[in-house]
Scaffold this motif. Structure first.
Motif, PDB file in Angstrom:
ATOM      1  N   LEU A  61       0.842  -1.192   0.000  1.00 17.46           N
ATOM      2  CA  LEU A  61       0.000   0.000   0.000  1.00 17.46           C
ATOM      3  C   LEU A  61       0.878   1.243   0.000  1.00 17.46           C
ATOM      4  O   LEU A  61       2.044   1.207   0.389  1.00 17.46           O
ATOM      5  N   ASN A  62       0.293   2.343  -0.450  1.00 17.83           N
ATOM      6  CA  ASN A  62       0.911   3.653  -0.325  1.00 17.83           C
ATOM      7  C   ASN A  62      -0.089   4.556   0.382  1.00 17.83           C
ATOM      8  O   ASN A  62      -0.988   5.126  -0.244  1.00 17.83           O
ATOM      9  N   ILE A  63       0.055   4.656   1.695  1.00 15.55           N
ATOM     10  CA  ILE A  63      -0.881   5.423   2.513  1.00 15.55           C
ATOM     11  C   ILE A  63      -0.295   6.805   2.757  1.00 15.55           C
ATOM     12  O   ILE A  63       0.676   6.970   3.499  1.00 15.55           O
ATOM     13  N   SER A  64      -0.873   7.804   2.104  1.00 13.73           N
ATOM     14  CA  SER A  64      -0.374   9.168   2.227  1.00 13.73           C
ATOM     15  C   SER A  64      -0.922   9.821   3.491  1.00 13.73           C
ATOM     16  O   SER A  64      -2.140   9.858   3.709  1.00 13.73           O
ATOM     17  N   VAL A  65       0.003  10.311   4.317  1.00 16.48           N
ATOM     18  CA  VAL A  65      -0.376  11.002   5.547  1.00 16.48           C
ATOM     19  C   VAL A  65      -0.093  12.487   5.358  1.00 16.48           C
ATOM     20  O   VAL A  65       1.056  12.872   5.129  1.00 16.48           O
ATOM     21  N   PRO A  66      -1.116  13.344   5.412  1.00 16.13           N
ATOM     22  CA  PRO A  66      -0.879  14.779   5.234  1.00 16.13           C
ATOM     23  C   PRO A  66       0.162  15.288   6.221  1.00 16.13           C
ATOM     24  O   PRO A  66       0.161  14.876   7.397  1.00 16.13           O
ATOM     25  N   PRO A  67       1.070  16.147   5.782  1.00 13.76           N
ATOM     26  CA  PRO A  67       2.134  16.630   6.673  1.00 13.76           C
ATOM     27  C   PRO A  67       1.610  17.230   7.974  1.00 13.76           C
ATOM     28  O   PRO A  67       2.217  17.034   9.029  1.00 13.76           O
ATOM     29  N   GLY A  68       0.504  17.969   7.896  1.00 13.44           N
ATOM     30  CA  GLY A  68      -0.049  18.562   9.114  1.00 13.44           C
ATOM     31  C   GLY A  68      -0.457  17.509  10.127  1.00 13.44           C
ATOM     32  O   GLY A  68      -0.153  17.616  11.324  1.00 13.44           O
ATOM     33  N   LEU A  69      -1.151  16.481   9.660  1.00 17.26           N
ATOM     34  CA  LEU A  69      -1.548  15.390  10.543  1.00 17.26           C
ATOM     35  C   LEU A  69      -0.316  14.655  11.071  1.00 17.26           C
ATOM     36  O   LEU A  69      -0.235  14.307  12.259  1.00 17.26           O
TER      37      LEU A  69
END
Length: 359
Positions: free
Chosen positions: A272-280
């Protein structure tokens, strides 16, 4: 009349980079080589019968003096240094080994070199003099970008040491500073092992941001080549004297692509490629730091790790090409394969030893 062979002394000669610099110097057959380190050559590194190995600590002036009197170097390559790993990298402090070894150790080496008649010194600095301004991005940065803004201890210490080195440059004692980016290769103690550890921890599917941020990496033998070129320059034309140079593979790559390339060499492709927003991700890092502080258990996530993972950091090597004649001889894809193969062999050797201990 036979030509006098110049003597070169390499501090940190038993280390990851220092041992590779010594190997390159020996291959040129143009120098009499002395290795100086407070430790013996590391396991797996190559040693040479025609190299003098001296045990000495850069923080002990008397030990340095004895070593320099034995070696009588014409040129010094100063690779010895200390850096922090993990979340220690982001701890804001103004004392400790990172400052003592990198600043005072460099000052001691400079003084010993000048006192014993050396004609010059090549210093192993770091791109951290720039990129340890942790909140900033660096797109195709070059040597005209100002230093002195680093907010992390290692960057501050390397900046102070580099300033000492460049301020010592004179017509009779030439100095220059090389700023490699993240170094990896066989016997790599940090980059490849730490990325490999991500597989076992189940962290390979997570991406901070979109993963497109470009970074620079550099193969250890390319960095060693640059040091040999710089030493030769200082002894001959001197066009590098008083200057700093970024040293990279000249192949900026997204942090995500580099990680995936390494993981593939170990037979692992993230499902998987789970993108985590930088702010979060930043808030998760903040939470992880507090939990780690309360539990006194180390965490792989922190606000600093998040910032590092999302940062843009790649440098121009145009100046190194033009002045030093530096050309990265080993490409990034080839370097990844060779480095990972070396680490796979070390892991296999460790497993064999462990199994034998149970027999």
């Amino acid at each position: 009349m036979s030509k006098t062979v110049p003597s070169v002394l390499v501090t940190g000669g038993s280390g990851f980079l220092g041992s590779e610099v010594i190997k390159k110097l020996v291959e040129t057959e143009q120098y009499k080589v002395t290795s100086l380190d407070n430790l013996p050559p590391s396991l797996g590194s190559e040693t040479f019968s025609n190299v003098r190995y001296i045990r000495a600590n850069v923080l002990q002036p008397s030990e340095l003096e004895d070593a320099f009197e034995q070696a009588k170097p014409v040129i010094v390559i100063h690779t010895a240094g200390v850096y922090d790993l993990g979340n220690k990298r982001y701890q804001n402090r103004s004392t400790g080994p990172v400052y003592e070894v990198n600043i005072q150790g460099t000052k001691n080496v400079l003084e010993a070199a000048k006192r014993n008649g050396a004609k010059g010194l090549v210093y192993t600095s770091s791109f951290s003099v720039l990129v340890d301004e942790i909140e900033a991005d660096f797109h195709n940065a070059d040597e005209t970008w100002p230093t002195g803004r680093a907010t992390l201890p290692y960057g501050r210490a390397k900046t102070a040491a580099e300033n000492l080195v460049l301020a010592s440059n004179t017509s009779s004692f030439r100095t220059c500073s090389l700023r490699p980016t993240l170094i990896f290769g066989p016997n790599d103690p940090t980059v490849i092992p730490r990325l490999h550890d991500c597989i076992a921890r189940g962290e390979t599917s997570f991406v901070i941001g979109d993963g497109s941020n470009l970074n620079d990496f550099v193969y250890v033998s390319n960095v060693a080549d640059a040091h040999v070129l710089a030493a030769s320059n200082l002894l001959e034309s001197g066009t590098a004297a008083g200057q700093a140079f970024f040293i990279t593979n000249g192949e900026p790559v997204s942090a995500r692509d580099f990680c995936v390339a390494v993981w593939k060499e170990f037979g692992h492709v993230p499902s998987l490629n789970i993108s985590v927003p930088p702010g979060l991700a930043w808030w998760l890092g903040w939470t992880a730091e507090w939990v780690s502080c309360i539990s006194r258990q180390p965490s792989t996530l922190s606000m600093g790790v998040v910032r590092d993972a999302a940062a843009v950091r790649y440098m121009s090597i145009e100046k190194a090409r033009r002045v030093l004649g530096y050309v990265p001889r080993v490409s990034l894809p080839e370097a990844v394969v060779v480095s990972c193969q070396d680490y796979k062999e070390k892991l296999q050797s460790q497993r064999v030893k462990k199994n034998k201990s149970w027999d």
